[in-house]
Design a protein around this motif. Structure first.
Motif, PDB file in Angstrom:
ATOM      1  N   GLN A 444      -5.016   3.899 -12.524  1.00 14.75           N
ATOM      2  CA  GLN A 444      -5.015   3.821 -11.055  1.00 14.75           C
ATOM      3  C   GLN A 444      -4.117   2.642 -10.648  1.00 14.75           C
ATOM      4  O   GLN A 444      -4.518   1.497 -10.726  1.00 14.75           O
ATOM      5  CB  GLN A 444      -6.450   3.594 -10.540  1.00 14.75           C
ATOM      6  N   PHE A 445      -2.896   2.961 -10.206  1.00 11.24           N
ATOM      7  CA  PHE A 445      -1.888   1.932  -9.934  1.00 11.24           C
ATOM      8  C   PHE A 445      -2.103   1.377  -8.515  1.00 11.24           C
ATOM      9  O   PHE A 445      -1.344   1.635  -7.581  1.00 11.24           O
ATOM     10  CB  PHE A 445      -0.488   2.526 -10.080  1.00 11.24           C
ATOM     11  N   THR A 446      -3.180   0.594  -8.372  1.00 13.76           N
ATOM     12  CA  THR A 446      -3.535   0.051  -7.064  1.00 13.76           C
ATOM     13  C   THR A 446      -3.402  -1.456  -7.074  1.00 13.76           C
ATOM     14  O   THR A 446      -3.397  -2.087  -8.140  1.00 13.76           O
ATOM     15  CB  THR A 446      -4.985   0.407  -6.693  1.00 13.76           C
ATOM     16  N   SER A 447      -3.313  -2.034  -5.891  1.00 16.76           N
ATOM     17  CA  SER A 447      -3.153  -3.487  -5.785  1.00 16.76           C
ATOM     18  C   SER A 447      -4.342  -4.227  -6.404  1.00 16.76           C
ATOM     19  O   SER A 447      -4.165  -5.288  -7.006  1.00 16.76           O
ATOM     20  CB  SER A 447      -2.992  -3.897  -4.312  1.00 16.76           C
ATOM     21  N   LEU A 450      -3.887  -4.060 -10.203  1.00 16.02           N
ATOM     22  CA  LEU A 450      -2.718  -4.863 -10.565  1.00 16.02           C
ATOM     23  C   LEU A 450      -3.029  -6.351 -10.481  1.00 16.02           C
ATOM     24  O   LEU A 450      -2.591  -7.142 -11.324  1.00 16.02           O
ATOM     25  CB  LEU A 450      -1.545  -4.519  -9.636  1.00 16.02           C
ATOM     26  N   GLU A 487       2.121  -1.434  -5.612  1.00 15.51           N
ATOM     27  CA  GLU A 487       1.363  -0.210  -5.321  1.00 15.51           C
ATOM     28  C   GLU A 487       2.209   0.791  -4.540  1.00 15.51           C
ATOM     29  O   GLU A 487       2.235   1.993  -4.861  1.00 15.51           O
ATOM     30  CB  GLU A 487       0.103  -0.558  -4.511  1.00 15.51           C
ATOM     31  N   LYS A 491       4.202   3.182 -10.020  1.00 13.04           N
ATOM     32  CA  LYS A 491       4.396   2.766 -11.414  1.00 13.04           C
ATOM     33  C   LYS A 491       5.839   2.969 -11.878  1.00 13.04           C
ATOM     34  O   LYS A 491       6.474   2.063 -12.433  1.00 13.04           O
ATOM     35  CB  LYS A 491       3.439   3.528 -12.325  1.00 13.04           C
TER      36      LYS A 491
END
Length: 509
Positions: A444-447, A450, A487, A491
């Motif tokens: 899950q490429f979320t802030s 990250l 985000e 990615k």
């Protein structure tokens, strides 16, 4: 506030078409408008164009367009119609001549035949004696005018076609008591006044005569105008008295001053228009075709401009500074206008625009969409709104959105040299490779995720790696929240930009 003798407010804005309106002029119009609307009265636009030598083409259309942009359009007047036509002074000459004849009949005005040469000699004579020449009660009986000649000689002079002006006969030795709604009681000794010209030698009425007659005939109840007209108030009141008319109520507004202390804000400031913008709309100088941008072209919203202008000399007396036009109308009071000059501050003007910008996300979205279309860049609508939300606190104007968001759409082509030169080492490449693997493994490429990733570094290294990541994504150390940039880019694009920076480092080492 309201006088017993005026049960219906009528005010006027009476600019001369001698060039574009500046801040002081449009503020005068605004205060007249606010006062009229507060009391359910009428706001009249009159064009005072008797001085044809100073007439500048397009001035009148500029005035009307400015009032429209500021959303303070008149109820009647030039371009709007009404029962007191015409509203141009240049078309009212017969009216002025009729009324000046009444002043002559009553002995309140007289013909003056003094030539330019005669007046020059008198001025020189007084100057040599250390005095200032003033055509007044102490000198008028020694001059070439109808007061010093018989009726027969006067008729002969007039019938011979001799050039003359008509002057007002100021009554001497009187302490004239005046009242101004802003400045209070004022007393002027009439001995300090000169016999002003009412009708010029070309037969055209001067401002003083035309203004007084028009205000009376157009039933103006309150004259709200700039401080520069305060010295003329005594003459205008004496004219009202000579005609046997009740005068309006006067209010003279303070000057708008330059913040740098170099006097009042005026049309002479146009050379520094970015530091001291003085025109509401763009103006094209007729002689040079130079374009001087106005507040509209510089990106100000009309609501912000009007809000800022209203508070330049007036205090609503309640907390807060952001007021809608209707709120300004409800709160407005002439008694809350300051007597002293007020300083104009461009930073404050920008602040006002910023406050209104927060409610203009739709306009920012449209502007940004057009910028992207120009560059053939595709985008997701949701991402645009996220970007606007992230950057809006950094903006003062709609057009600034691109410089604060371009990095979301365009990969850096170069890097800020001061930091780039510091990181050109193999160990930085190794660290970036390690980060890349970690980024690739985030499902899950979320802030939020990250941000957690960077917490594995100690505080010192975390800060350094965040700087390097920002350099990779933006090209410099500018920009909004780093994790939101990651985000929104996603990615794939984020890793591509990291690869690009690593390639540049390898080339360097």
């Amino acid at each position: 506030m309201m006088s017993k003798k005026h049960n219906f407010v009528r005010v006027r804005f009476a600019p001369s078409p001698t060039g574009p309106l500046h801040l002081g002029g449009i503020r005068t119009a605004l205060y007249n408008y606010l006062f009229a609307k507060k009391y359910g009265g009428s706001f009249v636009l009159r064009i005072e164009d008797t001085d044809r030598k100073r007439f500048v083409p397009n001035s009148e259309s500029y005035i009307m367009e400015t009032l429209k942009w500021c959303q303070i359009e008149p109820d009647e007047g030039a371009g709007y119609g009404g029962i007191h036509l015409p509203y141009h002074q240049s078309q009212r000459g017969n009216i002025y001549r009729l009324y000046i004849s009444k002043l002559l009949e009553k002995g309140h005005a007289y013909y003056a035949f003094d030539t330019d040469k005669e007046l020059y000699i008198k001025r020189k004579e007084y100057q040599n004696r250390g005095f200032t020449f003033s055509y007044n009660a102490s000198i008028r009986m020694d001059m070439n005018n109808s007061l010093t000649m018989t009726k027969k000689k006067l008729y002969t002079k007039l019938n011979s076609g001799s050039s003359y002006v008509i002057r007002f006969k100021i009554p001497p030795g009187e302490k004239l008591k005046m009242e101004d709604m802003i400045r209070g009681n004022i007393v002027v000794n009439t001995d300090s006044l000169d016999d002003k010209i009412l009708l010029k030698s070309n037969g055209i009425a001067t401002y003083h005569l035309a203004n007084t007659i028009d205000d009376y005939l157009m039933k103006i109840t309150h004259v709200i105008r700039g401080e520069e007209w305060l010295p003329s108030m005594s003459l205008h009141l004496l004219l009202y008295r000579a005609f046997g008319w009740n005068p309006p109520i006067f209010a003279h507004l303070p000057l708008i001053l330059r913040e740098d202390g170099k006097g009042k804000l005026s049309k002479r400031n146009v050379d520094n228009f970015l530091d001291f913008p003085i025109f509401p709309l763009q103006w094209k100088v007729p002689e040079t075709n130079t374009i001087i941008p106005g507040y509209r072209e510089l990106g100000y919203f009309p609501e912000a401009f009007v809000n800022m202008l209203a508070l330049l000399g007036w205090n609503p007396g309640i907390p807060g500074e952001i007021f809608s036009l209707q709120e300004l109308i409800n709160l407005f009071s002439l008694k809350k206008i300051t007597k002293s000059g007020v300083y104009f501050n461009i930073k404050k003007a920008n602040w006002f625009n910023k406050q209104y910008l927060k409610e203009k996300k739709g306009e920012i979205f449209s502007y940004l969409s057009i910028e992207l279309q120009k560059r053939s860049i595709s985008y997701e609508i949701d991402d645009l709104y996220k970007i606007i939300h992230l950057t809006i606190d950094r903006l003062h104007f709609v057009h600034e959105i691109w410089e604060h968001s371009f990095y979301f759409f365009i990969s850096p082509s170069s890097y800020e040299s001061s930091l780039f030169n510091q990181i050109c080492h193999q160990n930085i490449i190794d660290q970036l490779e390690d980060c890349k693997k970690s980024l690739s493994n985030i499902s899950q490429f979320t802030s939020v995720n990250l941000r957690l990733l960077f917490h594995k570094y100690n505080k010192k290294n975390r800060y350094k790696m965040m700087q390097i990541f920002r350099l990779a994504l933006v090209g410099s150390l500018k920009g909004t929240d780093l994790f939101m940039i990651l985000e929104i880019l996603g990615k794939e694009k984020s890793i591509q930009r990291i690869d690009k920076l690593m390639k540049k480092i390898r080339e360097k080492i």
